[in-house]
Design an enzyme around this catalytic site. Sequence first.
Site, PDB file in Angstrom:
ATOM      1  N   TYR A 168       5.164  41.556  56.800  1.00 55.20           N
ATOM      2  CA  TYR A 168       4.725  40.268  57.343  1.00 55.20           C
ATOM      3  C   TYR A 168       4.016  39.514  56.229  1.00 55.20           C
ATOM      4  O   TYR A 168       3.068  40.018  55.634  1.00 55.20           O
ATOM      5  CB  TYR A 168       3.774  40.471  58.530  1.00 55.20           C
ATOM      6  CG  TYR A 168       3.321  39.164  59.130  1.00 55.20           C
ATOM      7  CD1 TYR A 168       4.171  38.423  59.948  1.00 55.20           C
ATOM      8  CD2 TYR A 168       2.067  38.644  58.858  1.00 55.20           C
ATOM      9  CE1 TYR A 168       3.779  37.197  60.473  1.00 55.20           C
ATOM     10  CE2 TYR A 168       1.661  37.415  59.376  1.00 55.20           C
ATOM     11  CZ  TYR A 168       2.524  36.701  60.188  1.00 55.20           C
ATOM     12  OH  TYR A 168       2.133  35.488  60.704  1.00 55.20           O
ATOM     13  N   ASP A 250       1.409  40.959  48.203  1.00 54.09           N
ATOM     14  CA  ASP A 250       0.747  40.190  49.250  1.00 54.09           C
ATOM     15  C   ASP A 250      -0.491  40.979  49.661  1.00 54.09           C
ATOM     16  O   ASP A 250      -0.398  41.949  50.413  1.00 54.09           O
ATOM     17  CB  ASP A 250       1.712  39.982  50.416  1.00 54.09           C
ATOM     18  CG  ASP A 250       1.065  39.199  51.555  1.00 54.09           C
ATOM     19  OD1 ASP A 250      -0.176  39.081  51.564  1.00 54.09           O
ATOM     20  OD2 ASP A 250       1.807  38.726  52.433  1.00 54.09           O
ATOM     21  N   LYS A 277      -7.379  35.209  54.349  1.00 51.52           N
ATOM     22  CA  LYS A 277      -8.326  35.838  55.290  1.00 51.52           C
ATOM     23  C   LYS A 277      -9.787  35.699  54.859  1.00 51.52           C
ATOM     24  O   LYS A 277     -10.264  34.622  54.630  1.00 51.52           O
ATOM     25  CB  LYS A 277      -7.946  37.312  55.481  1.00 51.52           C
ATOM     26  CG  LYS A 277      -6.482  37.525  55.902  1.00 51.52           C
ATOM     27  CD  LYS A 277      -6.258  37.292  57.356  1.00 51.52           C
ATOM     28  CE  LYS A 277      -4.875  37.744  57.785  1.00 51.52           C
ATOM     29  NZ  LYS A 277      -4.500  37.268  59.093  1.00 51.52           N
TER      30      LYS A 277
HETATM   31  N1  PLP Z   1       0.349  37.981  54.536  1.00 50.36           N
HETATM   32  C1  PLP Z   1      -0.147  38.993  55.249  1.00 50.36           C
HETATM   33  C2  PLP Z   1      -0.015  40.381  54.710  1.00 50.36           C
HETATM   34  C3  PLP Z   1      -0.784  38.765  56.466  1.00 50.36           C
HETATM   35  O1  PLP Z   1      -1.240  39.803  57.175  1.00 50.36           O
HETATM   36  C4  PLP Z   1      -0.912  37.439  56.918  1.00 50.36           C
HETATM   37  C5  PLP Z   1      -1.583  37.148  58.197  1.00 50.36           C
HETATM   38  O2  PLP Z   1      -1.832  37.997  59.019  1.00 50.36           O
HETATM   39  C6  PLP Z   1      -0.377  36.408  56.152  1.00 50.36           C
HETATM   40  C7  PLP Z   1       0.237  36.703  54.962  1.00 50.36           C
HETATM   41  C8  PLP Z   1      -0.460  34.997  56.623  1.00 50.36           C
HETATM   42  O3  PLP Z   1      -1.742  34.509  56.538  1.00 50.36           O
HETATM   43  P1  PLP Z   1      -2.165  33.258  57.457  1.00 50.36           P
HETATM   44  O4  PLP Z   1      -2.235  33.768  58.854  1.00 50.36           O
HETATM   45  O5  PLP Z   1      -3.483  32.830  56.896  1.00 50.36           O
HETATM   46  O6  PLP Z   1      -1.109  32.228  57.282  1.00 50.36           O
END
Ligand code: PLP
Length: 442
Positions: A168, A250, A277
């Site tokens: 994700y 990520d 976050k």
């Molecule tokens: N990347 C990862 C690993 C995430 O867990 C999340 C959100 O949970 C995101 C990207 C996306 O972040 P945002 O919700 O701030 O768009």
Amino acid sequence: MSTIATQAAARNIDLDSALTDARALFVKRNPNSGAIYQEALGALPGGNTRTVLFYAPYPLTMSKGDGAYLWDADGHKYADFLGEYTAGLYGHSHPVIRKALDQALDGGISFGSHNAMEGKLAKLVQARFPSVELLRFTNSGTEANLMAITVALVYTGRSKVMVFEGGYHGGVFTFQTGQSPVNGPFNFVIAPTYNDIPGTIALIEKHAKELAVVAIEPMQGGGGCIPASPAFLSALREATTKHGVVLLFDEVMTSRLSPGGLQALYNVIPDMTSLGKYIGGGMSFGAFGGRADIMSRFDPRRPDALPHAGTFNNNILTMSAGYAGLSEVYTPQRAVELNAFGDKLRQRLNALCRKRDLAMQFTGIGSMMSVHFLKGEIRSIFDARAGSKELVELFFLDMLERGIYLARRGMMALSLPITETDGEALVAAVDEFQTARGSLLK
Ligand code: PLP
């Protein structure tokens, strides 16, 4: 029917009726949340504007937070073990964050100009994460990944983006069950099995000439807190270097797992990193950064500069809260302590599961964990899918009743104000769940 099949059928009937009862109890205990939900239905599809927060019969509405605790619209108090899916690291209304926000508000917001905080926060982030030679801010982790992936496409002049099943990376990068109709129009290669070294290397080699970037969470968070093995990450590092592919970690969630994220913990340094976050102190936040030769493409003094827009990229509330949080609260030492606390807690929960020989376990690293209802090692989403989803729901509802708040999918993220006593309360609640529901967990 064999005895085993008969037992399994009886267990399913028991599980169905346990769930029906737990949902009915939820409705009885939460009329105000129900009424607020009903009100939203007219304007928001399904009464919801953030899919992950929805669950049947309807989601709880929280009305107040303080430190490590939350209160719902019906007045129940919870120890907050969700921690806003890792963004809530500082807990609710941390005094240092609060002060930084108050000061920012006193000075006025939305200047439409550079401000004095953006460079300061950028320097702190740069100092923490080894891969980040230069960085830029965005408004969300999703946007950070959009930019990181796009710059990798431009930089390499190639077209394909490798991601992993179960991964994700944001609202338009969701691979929990393969491709999704809402994903961005990128040319994705979805590597099927996280942690499969030979399979993934073969796939990288197959697509090498067209592959711009391999994007990976060093622990799949939304996929169920499934850690990558350091050997897997090292193998990716080696293969991407060999074929001139950008390696993107990520670390939107995992950046909290050591002072310098999982890249520092494992000493596997990617070319690019996306962040998000908690780093914004609880405000909307994202960032992407990495090698100077890639990131300097955004230097607006260059005649061939790539543009990167975003009205709120440097918004003063986020910059101020983020700077206060990283400089004064989530110091490297606190990062080490919080994650050690999380490791100990997870080990205690797993010891309970083992003692009773249950098909239940908690995966994760440091301050992040997820419950799974199965035995055996979980190395990818394929392993995790073998666990019972109904039991995750029952666990969730039972935990709510015991004053523990967590994600509907069974994920927890510790925040700084959580105390040893809160940890004991979680262990006791899990112990009670196992006693009450033990026959369903064999
Ligand atoms: N990347 C990862 C690993 C995430 O867990 C999340 C959100 O949970 C995101 C990207 C996306 O972040 P945002 O919700 O701030 O768009």
